[in-house]
Design a protein around this motif. Structure first.
Motif, PDB file in Angstrom:
ATOM      1  N   ASN A 246       0.853  -1.195   0.000  1.00 40.81           N
ATOM      2  CA  ASN A 246       0.000   0.000   0.000  1.00 40.81           C
ATOM      3  C   ASN A 246       0.887   1.243   0.000  1.00 40.81           C
ATOM      4  O   ASN A 246       1.908   1.286   0.690  1.00 40.81           O
ATOM      5  CB  ASN A 246      -0.906   0.001   1.228  1.00 40.81           C
ATOM      6  CG  ASN A 246      -2.048  -0.987   1.083  1.00 40.81           C
ATOM      7  OD1 ASN A 246      -2.378  -1.404  -0.036  1.00 40.81           O
ATOM      8  ND2 ASN A 246      -2.647  -1.367   2.188  1.00 40.81           N
ATOM      9  N   TRP A 347       2.208  -1.304   4.598  1.00 37.95           N
ATOM     10  CA  TRP A 347       2.414   0.027   4.021  1.00 37.95           C
ATOM     11  C   TRP A 347       3.886   0.267   3.740  1.00 37.95           C
ATOM     12  O   TRP A 347       4.745  -0.128   4.512  1.00 37.95           O
ATOM     13  CB  TRP A 347       1.899   1.112   4.993  1.00 37.95           C
ATOM     14  CG  TRP A 347       0.434   1.285   4.870  1.00 37.95           C
ATOM     15  CD1 TRP A 347      -0.524   0.567   5.517  1.00 37.95           C
ATOM     16  CD2 TRP A 347      -0.249   2.210   4.023  1.00 37.95           C
ATOM     17  NE1 TRP A 347      -1.767   0.988   5.126  1.00 37.95           N
ATOM     18  CE2 TRP A 347      -1.636   1.996   4.220  1.00 37.95           C
ATOM     19  CE3 TRP A 347       0.171   3.194   3.121  1.00 37.95           C
ATOM     20  CZ2 TRP A 347      -2.602   2.732   3.528  1.00 37.95           C
ATOM     21  CZ3 TRP A 347      -0.795   3.925   2.446  1.00 37.95           C
ATOM     22  CH2 TRP A 347      -2.160   3.696   2.646  1.00 37.95           C
TER      23      TRP A 347
ATOM     24  N   ARG B 256      -4.314  -4.900   0.399  1.00 37.09           N
ATOM     25  CA  ARG B 256      -4.549  -3.818  -0.562  1.00 37.09           C
ATOM     26  C   ARG B 256      -5.974  -3.269  -0.482  1.00 37.09           C
ATOM     27  O   ARG B 256      -6.210  -2.096  -0.739  1.00 37.09           O
ATOM     28  CB  ARG B 256      -4.216  -4.286  -1.997  1.00 37.09           C
ATOM     29  CG  ARG B 256      -2.710  -4.433  -2.228  1.00 37.09           C
ATOM     30  CD  ARG B 256      -2.370  -4.806  -3.666  1.00 37.09           C
ATOM     31  NE  ARG B 256      -2.779  -3.795  -4.646  1.00 37.09           N
ATOM     32  CZ  ARG B 256      -2.113  -2.672  -4.868  1.00 37.09           C
ATOM     33  NH1 ARG B 256      -1.007  -2.401  -4.213  1.00 37.09           N
ATOM     34  NH2 ARG B 256      -2.545  -1.811  -5.776  1.00 37.09           N
ATOM     35  N   HIS B 259      -6.463  -0.188   1.826  1.00 39.20           N
ATOM     36  CA  HIS B 259      -5.669   1.012   1.532  1.00 39.20           C
ATOM     37  C   HIS B 259      -6.332   2.322   1.990  1.00 39.20           C
ATOM     38  O   HIS B 259      -5.702   3.187   2.564  1.00 39.20           O
ATOM     39  CB  HIS B 259      -5.421   1.070   0.012  1.00 39.20           C
ATOM     40  CG  HIS B 259      -4.348   2.036  -0.401  1.00 39.20           C
ATOM     41  ND1 HIS B 259      -3.493   1.796  -1.432  1.00 39.20           N
ATOM     42  CD2 HIS B 259      -3.988   3.241   0.078  1.00 39.20           C
ATOM     43  CE1 HIS B 259      -2.652   2.790  -1.565  1.00 39.20           C
ATOM     44  NE2 HIS B 259      -2.935   3.697  -0.663  1.00 39.20           N
ATOM     45  N   TYR B 260      -7.605   2.451   1.722  1.00 35.36           N
ATOM     46  CA  TYR B 260      -8.257   3.755   1.940  1.00 35.36           C
ATOM     47  C   TYR B 260      -9.198   3.771   3.139  1.00 35.36           C
ATOM     48  O   TYR B 260     -10.120   4.577   3.175  1.00 35.36           O
ATOM     49  CB  TYR B 260      -8.988   4.192   0.665  1.00 35.36           C
ATOM     50  CG  TYR B 260      -8.026   4.417  -0.472  1.00 35.36           C
ATOM     51  CD1 TYR B 260      -7.237   5.561  -0.520  1.00 35.36           C
ATOM     52  CD2 TYR B 260      -7.854   3.469  -1.467  1.00 35.36           C
ATOM     53  CE1 TYR B 260      -6.309   5.755  -1.526  1.00 35.36           C
ATOM     54  CE2 TYR B 260      -6.936   3.645  -2.491  1.00 35.36           C
ATOM     55  CZ  TYR B 260      -6.166   4.797  -2.511  1.00 35.36           C
ATOM     56  OH  TYR B 260      -5.241   4.988  -3.513  1.00 35.36           O
TER      57      TYR B 260
END
Lengths: 458, 278
Positions: A246, A347, B256, B259-260
């Motif tokens: 990410n 991340w 993934r 992510h947000y």
């Protein structure tokens, strides 16, 4: 020799906090002073340097006469997108590189003059435009980027009924999703496309040719020729460990979120984007500069460009590199990424690079970058943007097996006619490979349109 | 613009939309999806094509109002229009006679499983379905699934319908009892698909999953939906969304997908504020 006029710019301190255009464009006074510098050479070397053959001395002369409307008509006879080209063309390698004044001093600022004329014309709203009703054969244009728009405009002017198919929600291709607002305002893209629509071109957005409609369907719907200008819509990655963490973006994704989906207006616009404090952009072309400068405007504190060669070999336009430097983008040259390191939550945290030195020229003619052994080091990062280039989008050829491609997925065309392996289907722009600039793609669109006209008359 | 011809409640905050989309309907096949956007400020949302009617020129979509953009879509009513609709996207799944296929659907996964089950059934396969949800109320398309299944089992978290527990428990005991299963189709949350694939690996049965990573353009342009399958980087939008489940890196997919999360919370906060102001 009179001094070359330069466009004033928004100060770097101010502009890194907004998405407004960097360069302000000539005032009328500046334009007149610059136009006076043109020697009006008989043999017009500048025109030879222009892929779409804009009659440069002629329009500059009309600027001197203060007949901006006529100057605009002169440009538009050859170039359907002057406000865009005035901003994003690499004039220093094209028309301005051929200017006689440049041999001893500085060439005429042709790009800035083109932009001035286009902007003057659009300010002059009084002019009433009438939509064309074309009656010629139907022609389909697949993809509405620079090559498709040019082919559409040229064919509409010849009287053909042109339909422009675009997969995304709005036409413009890379002009819309790729090039950022501060370098090319989207209102200008919209306006130039409006002019093309006034020529009678119909735009159908949200249609993916190959999926929504096949090439076969287009023939059945009565199209007599097809131009494919689907661009370079396939992001390249480095294939390094950690690339799927990410916070790692392709430049295509980062710029699409920012430009097309207006993530810079989040949360008013609902598409999010991650920027963080520290951003590393891998690559040194115009797209890398665009990504770095977009990240800065989205609030990043430290943005660096990581490039394996030296400043001399950076493929971006000099103007864009200078803009980036003024905005304090850190150029980490002779550095090559080797690994992306993440934390426990997946991340990105660090970018590992190796130092490089330049060796003998390689097949590209540029010095080969060679890693220096045991020189690895890491840069702390929140976001990494991979901007090492794009390939042709393979979707249409994949769904159209008769359409022959190279092993790099470029559509194969005849050098002279731009015709593909399918009779009546032509292609140009980045999908046939090699061009990589807006104006070169437009040049392809122009040449293909000529061939299509010839093909349809036979 | 794509007009909503019909909208019907399937469960709390889950609606089925019938959309006027003749070009998409003409080309749609099981496994395809579309991308829709409600308005100028909305996100591009990928949605599986649940069913299609070529004669009527319509497609069916199921939308759960879970975030700002899906809430905006679900607030649209019959007669309203989606601003954008692009499709059909992705690669369809191969429909052929295989023998006996177990179709496992978790939560909203029924939407992508249903067309596969329906057309596999039409192709002469025996369909055994296992459908799960949090509660009976949240279990969608029960009648439709029953219609296309030779046998059907249900699982709910609270036991309000069928067995209490996970669909994977039923899958495990089913595969233990039966030798005739030739293929498994499993679609639902990533964690469910991962668990299902662990079960089918044990029995060495081919398993098709359908992945739903974050996506933007849906045409292979942005690379945001990249997934690792058999060690290879593929794009779910053009190479999938259906893949061999035994080769998918689900851990990476789940990472993934998160992510947000922070941004979604922020957007939701603004959404709620806006609604209160209205």
């Amino acid at each position: 020799m009179a001094k070359r006029q330069t466009m004033t710019k928004q100060s770097s301190e101010k502009r890194i906090n907004n998405f407004n255009e960097v360069a302000n464009g000539f005032t009328k006074e500046e334009a007149m002073l610059e136009a006076k510098r043109c020697l009006q050479c008989k043999n017009k070397p500048c025109v030879d340097g222009c892929p779409v053959e804009v009659p440069i001395p002629e329009f500059i002369d009309q600027v001197l006469e203060e007949d901006f409307s006529k100057a605009s008509d002169t440009i538009k006879a050859k170039n359907a997108l002057p406000a865009i080209c005035g901003r994003v063309c690499p004039q220093e390698e094209q028309c301005e590189a051929e200017c006689i004044l440049g041999k001893k001093g500085e060439p005429v600022a042709i790009g800035a003059l083109e932009r001035f004329v286009a902007d003057e014309e659009s300010n002059e709203k009084a002019k009433v435009k009438v939509s064309n009703k074309n009656s010629g054969a139907k022609v389909a244009i697949v993809g509405s980027g620079p090559s498709g728009l040019t082919a559409a405009a040229d064919l509409a002017k010849l009287g053909y009924q042109v339909t422009l198919f675009e997969a995304l929600s709005e036409p413009g291709g890379v002009l819309r999703y790729g090039i950022p607002e501060f370098r090319l305002p989207k209102s200008i893209v919209t306006e130039e496309i409006e002019h093309i629509k006034e020529l009678g071109v119909e735009v159908q957005a949200n249609v993916l040719i190959g999926s929504t409609l096949s090439i076969e369907d287009l023939w059945e719907k009565g199209y007599k020729a097809i131009f494919v200008g689907t661009g370079a819509g396939l992001p390249y990655f480095l294939s390094l460990p950690g690339e799927n963490l990410n916070g790692v973006y392709s430049s295509n994704e980062f710029l699409t979120r920012a430009n097309l989906m207006k993530a810079y207006k989040f949360p008013e616009y609902k598409t999010p984007i991650t920027v963080g404090d520290k951003v590393a952009v891998v690559g040194a072309g115009n797209v890398a500069m665009d990504s770095a400068r977009t990240a800065l405007r989205l609030g990043a504190e430290e943005v660096s460009i990581v490039y394996r060669r030296s400043r001399n070999e950076m493929p971006a336009r000099e103007e864009e590199i200078e803009n980036a430097e003024e905005e304090r983008i850190d150029l980490k040259l002779l550095r090559n990424p080797t690994r992306i390191i993440g934390n426990d939550e997946g991340w990105v945290e660090e970018l590992e690079c190796v130092k490089m030195e330049l060796g003998e020229p390689d097949s590209s003619g540029r010095p080969r970058p060679i890693p220096i052994e045991n020189s690895e080091f890491t840069i702390p990062v929140d976001v990494v943007i991979i901007a090492i280039g794009q390939g042709p989008n393979p979707l249409l050829p994949k769904k159209t097996p008769e359409l022959e491609t190279t092993k790099w997925d470029n559509i194969i065309v005849d050098d002279d006619t731009y015709q593909t392996s399918i009779s009546g289907v032509f292609a140009g722009g980045d999908v046939i490979g090699g061009s990589a600039t807006v104006i070169a793609a437009m040049g392809d669109g122009r040449q293909a349109a000529k061939s299509i006209h010839k093909y349809l008359q036979e | 613009m794509a007009k909503i011809l019909d909208k019907r409640d399937l469960a709390p905050e889950i609606d089925l939309f019938t959309i006027d989309a003749p070009l998409v309907a003409q080309k749609a096949q099981p496994g395809h999806f579309v991308i829709v956007r409600a308005s100028e400020t909305g996100e591009r949302i990928p949605l599986t094509i649940v069913d299609y009617n070529r004669d009527e020129g319509t497609i069916d979509l199921v939308i759960q109002a879970v975030g700002c953009s899906t809430i905006e879509l679900c607030n649209l009513e019959q007669g309203d229009e989606f601003l954008d609709l692009l499709g059909p996207l992705g690669e369809p799944i191969e429909i052929k006679e295989i023998g006996t296929v177990v179709c496992v659907a978790g939560g909203l996964g029924v939407a992508p499983v249903y067309p596969k089950a329906k057309y596999l059934k039409e192709a002469g396969n025996k369909i055994i379905s296992i459908v799960g949800a949090q509660t009976e109320e949240m279990l969608i398309m029960k009648d439709e699934m029953e219609e296309v299944s030779d046998e059907i089992y249900f699982a709910t978290d609270d036991g309000t319908l069928g067995e209490k527990g996970f669909v994977t428990n039923i899958l495990d005991s089913l595969l233990d009892e039966r030798d005739e299963v030739d293929e498994v189709v499993a679609v639902g949350p990533a964690v469910m698909m991962k668990a299902a694939c662990e079960v089918t690996t044990e029995y060495d049965i081919d398993t098709i999953v359908s992945l739903n990573p974050i996506m933007i353009d849906g045409t292979g342009m942005c690379g945001g939906c990249r997934v690792t399958v058999d060690g290879e980087r593929l794009f779910a939008c053009v190479d999938g969304p259906a893949f061999d489940g035994h080769a998918v890196d689900f851990e990476e997919l789940m990472m993934r997908q998160s992510h947000y999360e922070d941004e979604e919370e922020e957007a939701e906060h603004k959404c709620n504020l806006d609604r209160e102001v209205e």
